[in-house]
Design a protein around this motif. Structure first.
Motif, mmCIF file in Angstrom:
data_model
loop_
_atom_site.group_PDB
_atom_site.id
_atom_site.type_symbol
_atom_site.label_atom_id
_atom_site.label_comp_id
_atom_site.label_asym_id
_atom_site.label_seq_id
_atom_site.Cartn_x
_atom_site.Cartn_y
_atom_site.Cartn_z
ATOM 1 N N ALA A 98 -23.669 -2.429 -13.495
ATOM 2 C CA ALA A 98 -24.234 -2.318 -14.839
ATOM 3 C C ALA A 98 -24.620 -3.681 -15.394
ATOM 4 O O ALA A 98 -25.456 -3.771 -16.313
ATOM 5 C CB ALA A 98 -23.225 -1.656 -15.772
ATOM 6 N N LEU A 103 -31.700 -3.527 -14.752
ATOM 7 C CA LEU A 103 -31.518 -2.089 -14.930
ATOM 8 C C LEU A 103 -32.204 -1.605 -16.203
ATOM 9 O O LEU A 103 -32.206 -2.290 -17.230
ATOM 10 C CB LEU A 103 -30.030 -1.748 -15.005
ATOM 11 N N ASP A 107 -31.084 3.816 -16.078
ATOM 12 C CA ASP A 107 -30.143 3.393 -15.043
ATOM 13 C C ASP A 107 -28.745 3.222 -15.633
ATOM 14 O O ASP A 107 -27.743 3.628 -15.029
ATOM 15 C CB ASP A 107 -30.595 2.074 -14.415
ATOM 16 N N ARG A 108 -28.673 2.619 -16.808
ATOM 17 C CA ARG A 108 -27.377 2.423 -17.454
ATOM 18 C C ARG A 108 -26.736 3.758 -17.829
ATOM 19 O O ARG A 108 -25.518 3.928 -17.721
ATOM 20 C CB ARG A 108 -27.532 1.535 -18.690
ATOM 21 N N ARG A 109 -27.560 4.705 -18.255
ATOM 22 C CA ARG A 109 -27.023 6.034 -18.590
ATOM 23 C C ARG A 109 -26.516 6.751 -17.336
ATOM 24 O O ARG A 109 -25.526 7.496 -17.391
ATOM 25 C CB ARG A 109 -28.080 6.859 -19.310
ATOM 26 N N SER A 112 -23.250 5.337 -16.664
ATOM 27 C CA SER A 112 -22.327 5.868 -17.665
ATOM 28 C C SER A 112 -21.853 7.273 -17.301
ATOM 29 O O SER A 112 -20.679 7.612 -17.500
ATOM 30 C CB SER A 112 -23.011 5.877 -19.036
ATOM 31 N N LEU A 303 -22.664 1.135 -22.733
ATOM 32 C CA LEU A 303 -23.810 1.431 -21.873
ATOM 33 C C LEU A 303 -24.776 2.399 -22.549
ATOM 34 O O LEU A 303 -25.999 2.324 -22.358
ATOM 35 C CB LEU A 303 -23.326 2.014 -20.542
ATOM 36 N N TYR A 317 -23.873 -7.166 -25.055
ATOM 37 C CA TYR A 317 -23.809 -6.446 -23.783
ATOM 38 C C TYR A 317 -23.148 -7.302 -22.709
ATOM 39 O O TYR A 317 -22.316 -6.810 -21.938
ATOM 40 C CB TYR A 317 -25.224 -6.037 -23.347
#
Length: 408
Positions: A98, A103, A107-109, A112, A303, A317
């Motif tokens: 992450a 990303l 992508d982060r979701r 997550s 995220l 972040y």
């Protein structure tokens, strides 16, 4: 001259036959039971010693059952902790992933979503039950689920801080459980910074421990506590704590976005100087604790919600990823330390188990020497007693037929 009546002859003969028959029956019983002492009268001294040895064997058997129970409980806990380390390691890998700046939000979701699955998996591991259906990490409250989600969806510890112990030998006890609070909740957290000013538009970020020796040196003889940092309208930076009112700051002149260090802790403040006579204040939280579940929950929330394109969003972040990695490493270290402790307990249980087995063998050998029959000797006695009884019976049969009337 001694006179012997016919009644005396008959009584003496019958008594002798009964004695021989009793001895024969006793020998037959010894052979059939395999025991030399079947009742206290057979050998009162040996019977008393056998009784004490039986009590010793009963004691050893009780402790052996306790040893087996302790061994099973500790092995189950060790296996459970190993599984939790595997899950946390996967979560750490996802956290590193992450942190990749390339990303996208999608992508982060996706990361997550997997983190949510891993969080549930870790909660199931922490709620492991033993063979009797009790939760192994709930302390004394084995019937209470160790971790439950509250109204906000956060995983909260529900048990107590008790630790069960079991006696495995006279005066020897071993803990057979650990509460989940010590393992999963009281995890040392990363040092973080917080803006405590009411009107300040500045922010603190990039907080990290870069020199642990300097931190310890700043708080000699005591645990480090929270550090208060102040920036006045002239740009002077000062730092203090409840146990050390004057901590050195390097450099001690404020420049927005530039890093400074205090007591081995590095940080960056970004924003304008305060308007006179205001003073901007910040707190470095040194000795915080955070649940491993809280770390993962904060990571998931960050995220999903942190906007990296907003002012200060990228710094927030980056701090989230860095702090999450530190907290996850601390959680793994906490569990590994508990595994090391479990290893010591298991070694103690193993050595006690071997001692009890040796004690049981030794006691059984002594008991066998006192109780068990020597078959060769018993069979030889049986043959001899049978012969004597048969001869006595024949002799008595002939004597009983004698009478003075035969001589008249």
């Amino acid at each position: 001259m001694i006179r012997i009546s016919s009644q005396q002859i008959f009584s003496g003969g019958i008594n002798r036959l009964q004695e021989l028959n009793t001895s024969l029956n006793n020998t037959q019983q010894q052979i059939s039971t395999g025991q030399r002492v079947n009742k206290p009268s057979d050998d009162p001294v040996a019977a008393a010693r056998i009784l004490k040895l039986d009590q010793e064997l009963s004691r050893v058997e009780t402790y052996q059952r306790n040893v087996d129970l302790a061994d099973n409980r500790l092995k189950q806990e060790e296996s459970t902790l190993e599984s939790s380390i595997d899950v946390i390691q996967r979560i750490r890998e996802l956290t590193v992933q992450a942190g990749n700046g390339s990303l996208s939000a999608n992508d982060r979701r996706s990361i997550s979503s997997e983190l949510e699955e891993r969080l549930g998996q870790l909660a199931n591991i922490a709620n492991t039950r033993d063979a009797s259906g009790e939760y192994i990490f709930s302390g004394f409250q084995g019937s209470v689920k160790a971790f439950e989600q509250d109204a906000s969806g956060s995983w909260v510890y529900q048990g107590d801080e008790g630790q069960r112990v079991l006696e495995i030998d006279d005066g020897v006890t071993v803990p057979i459980s650990d509460n989940g609070k010590d393992i999963f909740v009281r995890v040392p957290a990363a040092i973080t910074g917080e803006n405590t000013s009411v009107t300040s538009g500045s922010s603190i970020s990039g907080v990290s421990l870069v020199n642990e020796a300097d931190l310890k040196a700043a708080f000699p003889g005591t645990f480090p506590d929270d550090i208060t940092i102040q920036v006045d309208d002239s740009g002077a930076i000062t730092a203090s704590s409840s146990s050390n009112p004057s901590l050195q700051v390097t450099p001690d002149t404020y420049v927005s976005g530039e890093t400074f260090e205090v007591a081995g802790v590095e940080a960056t403040i970004t924003g304008p100087l305060p308007t006179p006579p205001d003073v901007d204040s910040y707190t470095l939280k040194i000795n915080e604790k955070q649940s491993v579940f809280g770390t993962i929950e904060n990571l998931i929330a960050g995220l999903n919600n942190i906007d990296k394109s907003s002012p200060g969003g990228q710094a927030e972040y980056d701090d989230l990823i860095a702090n999450s990695l530190i907290n996850l490493d601390n959680a793994q270290e906490s569990i590994i330390l508990k595994q090391t402790e479990l290893g010591g307990r298991m070694n103690a249980v193993e050595s006690t188990k071997a001692f009890l087995e040796d004690s049981s063998v030794y006691t059984n050998e002594i008991r066998s020497q006192l109780q068990d029959v020597d078959y060769a000797e018993a069979i030889s006695n049986l043959s001899f007693q049978s012969f004597v009884l048969q001869a006595a019976q024949q002799s008595f049969a002939q004597v009983s037929q004698l009478s003075l009337f035969d001589r008249l």
